[in-house]
Design a protein around this motif. Sequence first.
Motif, short mmCIF file in Angstrom:
data_model
loop_
_atom_site.label_atom_id
_atom_site.label_comp_id
_atom_site.label_asym_id
_atom_site.label_seq_id
_atom_site.Cartn_x
_atom_site.Cartn_y
_atom_site.Cartn_z
N MET A 43 -5.01 10.02 7.94
CA MET A 43 -3.64 9.61 7.61
C MET A 43 -2.97 10.70 6.78
SD MET A 43 -2.35 6.21 5.51
CE MET A 43 -2.83 5.05 6.82
N SER A 101 -0.26 7.95 2.92
CA SER A 101 -1.37 7.31 2.23
C SER A 101 -1.09 7.15 0.73
CB SER A 101 -2.67 8.08 2.45
OG SER A 101 -2.57 9.41 1.98
N ALA A 112 -8.03 8.18 2.59
CA ALA A 112 -7.24 7.95 3.81
C ALA A 112 -6.92 9.26 4.52
CB ALA A 112 -5.94 7.22 3.46
N THR A 131 -5.97 7.77 -1.87
CA THR A 131 -5.13 8.62 -1.02
C THR A 131 -5.97 9.63 -0.25
OG1 THR A 131 -3.24 8.39 -2.52
CG2 THR A 131 -3.23 10.29 -1.03
#
Length: 277
Positions: free
Chosen positions: A203, A208, A198, A195
């Motif tokens: 993002m 994410s 990203a 996560t």
Amino acid sequence: MAAVGEAPGSAVRVGCIGAGRMARGVLGGLIISGKVPAQNISVSAPSDSNLHYFRDRGCQTSHSNLAVLYEADIVFLATKPHVIPQVLMEIASAITPQQVIVSMAAGLSLRTLEKLVPDGVRILRMCPNLPCVIQEGSVVFSRGSCAGQQEADMLKGLLSVCGMCEEVPESYIDIHTGLSGSGVAYVYLFAEALTEGAVKMGMPSAVSSRIAAQTLLGAAKMILETGEHPAKLRYDVCTPGGTTIHGLHELEKGGLKATVMNAVEAATKRAKELDQQ
């Protein structure tokens, strides 16, 4: 003893001494699935802090371990390992031949548990993990010297609603603790890393995080449904000169595989140490 593994409405009575995360994971799975009616479940703990979860779902709750024993056909021990000897000393003389005791305590061997109860008591040892609460858990168990196929079938029938449930040699249980019991936390850490990677690339975190979770879910289902070794599936994702092999190279440079193997080993060794304390 009432039959276990029947349809909802079965008269089996389940007791649990301890009301922490593992108790909520296993009993929560039983409640959500309807396998055992909430009113047939009784739980004890020293304080009310963890009992609210069960009381709010219609279970019987108490501060008395003996009260739970008197109301149950099968009794789960879900306290911290160092508390188990005290609990068994308290209830041992009141356990009836019709009752089955199942320990969830990490590290405590069947041999150790059987020394704490009278001869003939039927004891099983199990190791669950937290996703049992959403019926996607991994549970392994082993029988004590006085527990037979009937007790194994009973426990498997009861816990099959929690996810995967398998009987294994006891020597595998501490390994399961390191692999799956603790392994859930390793996966969460990896999901967090995906996560944040990203997010670093632009993002939003909310997007994410969902994609990371779905990626892990899909990858896990591929392993289970294809029966392929994870190495084979990993190889299938890679193309010469592609994005995946470049990413994997970075993971290898960081020692991801060796570090995860070390984590499983460390958690397994710690589980074994708990039986020596």
